[in-house]
Design a protein around this motif. Sequence first.
Motif, PDB file in Angstrom:
ATOM      1  N   LEU A   1      48.500  83.886  47.466  1.00 51.76           N
ATOM      2  CA  LEU A   1      48.324  83.013  48.472  1.00 51.76           C
ATOM      3  C   LEU A   1      47.625  83.415  49.771  1.00 51.76           C
ATOM      4  CD1 LEU A   1      51.658  81.018  47.972  1.00 51.76           C
ATOM      5  CD2 LEU A   1      49.659  80.341  47.419  1.00 51.76           C
TER       6      LEU A   1
ATOM      7  N   ILE B   1      55.408  75.012  47.876  1.00 47.09           N
ATOM      8  CA  ILE B   1      54.763  75.488  46.658  1.00 47.09           C
ATOM      9  C   ILE B   1      55.645  76.277  45.810  1.00 47.09           C
ATOM     10  CG2 ILE B   1      52.974  77.245  45.926  1.00 47.09           C
ATOM     11  CD1 ILE B   1      51.592  76.915  48.847  1.00 47.09           C
TER      12      ILE B   1
ATOM     13  N   ALA C   1      55.814  78.225  51.414  1.00 48.79           N
ATOM     14  CA  ALA C   1      55.916  79.336  50.429  1.00 48.79           C
ATOM     15  C   ALA C   1      56.874  79.924  50.561  1.00 48.79           C
ATOM     16  CB  ALA C   1      54.460  79.700  50.232  1.00 48.79           C
TER      17      ALA C   1
ATOM     18  N   THR D   1      42.266  71.579  49.128  1.00 49.75           N
ATOM     19  CA  THR D   1      42.225  71.124  47.721  1.00 49.75           C
ATOM     20  C   THR D   1      41.384  70.169  47.195  1.00 49.75           C
ATOM     21  OG1 THR D   1      43.807  69.100  47.809  1.00 49.75           O
ATOM     22  CG2 THR D   1      44.936  71.384  47.858  1.00 49.75           C
TER      23      THR D   1
ATOM     24  N   ALA E   1      51.934  79.309  41.719  1.00 48.86           N
ATOM     25  CA  ALA E   1      50.507  79.530  42.073  1.00 48.86           C
ATOM     26  C   ALA E   1      49.912  80.494  41.085  1.00 48.86           C
ATOM     27  CB  ALA E   1      50.671  80.293  43.518  1.00 48.86           C
TER      28      ALA E   1
ATOM     29  N   GLU F   1      44.159  72.268  42.468  1.00 50.66           N
ATOM     30  CA  GLU F   1      43.406  73.522  43.053  1.00 50.66           C
ATOM     31  C   GLU F   1      42.856  73.629  44.354  1.00 50.66           C
ATOM     32  OE1 GLU F   1      39.223  74.312  41.413  1.00 50.66           O
ATOM     33  OE2 GLU F   1      39.676  72.456  39.808  1.00 50.66           O
TER      34      GLU F   1
ATOM     35  N   VAL G   1      43.012  78.987  43.844  1.00 50.54           N
ATOM     36  CA  VAL G   1      44.318  78.983  43.365  1.00 50.54           C
ATOM     37  C   VAL G   1      44.473  77.643  42.668  1.00 50.54           C
ATOM     38  CG1 VAL G   1      45.522  80.929  44.505  1.00 50.54           C
ATOM     39  CG2 VAL G   1      45.475  78.661  45.683  1.00 50.54           C
TER      40      VAL G   1
ATOM     41  N   ARG H   1      50.299  68.791  41.023  1.00 51.65           N
ATOM     42  CA  ARG H   1      49.299  70.092  40.848  1.00 51.65           C
ATOM     43  C   ARG H   1      47.796  69.607  41.547  1.00 51.65           C
ATOM     44  NH1 ARG H   1      51.602  74.018  37.682  1.00 51.65           N
ATOM     45  NH2 ARG H   1      49.766  75.251  37.817  1.00 51.65           N
TER      46      ARG H   1
ATOM     47  N   LEU I   1      47.584  75.251  42.160  1.00 53.74           N
ATOM     48  CA  LEU I   1      49.156  75.276  42.636  1.00 53.74           C
ATOM     49  C   LEU I   1      49.821  74.092  42.079  1.00 53.74           C
ATOM     50  CD1 LEU I   1      48.051  75.775  46.363  1.00 53.74           C
ATOM     51  CD2 LEU I   1      48.869  77.499  45.025  1.00 53.74           C
TER      52      LEU I   1
END
Length: 255
Positions: A51, A70, A37, A27, A73, A7, A57, A5, A59
Amino acid sequence: MTLYRDEGIVLRTQKLGEADRIVTVLTRRHGRVRAAAKGVRKTKSRFGARLEPFTHVDLQFYERRSLDLITQAETLRPYGESLVTDYPRYTAGTAMLETAEKLTSEEGEPALRQFLLLVGGLRTLAERGHDPRMVLDAFLLRSLSVAGWAPALDECCRCGERGQLRGFAIAAGGAVCARCRPPGSATPAPPTFQLMLALLRGDWEYADGSEGRHRIECSGLVAAYLQWHLEHGIRSLRHVERGTDDSTSNDREPV
């Protein structure tokens, strides 16, 4: 099955097949990541709207040999909602996203400072407290500093002399004194140097009170300096509004 995970800020998306997308995200811990995705272009997608570019986000990724996938989300803050209806802010934000991607050239390489700069820049744009072009210029100058390319602004980049700066030489690294000034250098007004320094340091009191002509000159120098250090130019910069010279008509309160 390896899951992780993080962000991040969505930088851009690309179509993949009939219903999927490749999403590029900057990220917090893993730097720039490109991931697939599945089904996000379908109208019934669970998280397609989460997205989109500008979205902050959280993720969950499934690690794969090629593109990671992904799998979850969650929106932390949809900056795009307040930017897409304001052309100057939208174009400034788009230039931020493109610059962040260009300055994080290695996928998977941690880039925490660049991530924090981008989050702060988008938040400042969305709050609408400052001129969007100046917010962009501040972001560009600080991003260049993080990358190790900060321009000299209060001393000569060649001899180190402070004061009596007479030019701005992009190839040399910034401000130059009269003795070191190479032919063809720009000759900014002294307040333009002060504005660039204020944006780099976050002195918004000075920046907000600056004159339009110095903002325009500052923006031109920052854009030229940035693109000199990149292998490819920032295409979205051509759409950014550079403002107008309000030196004779200024409705701001005096500083």
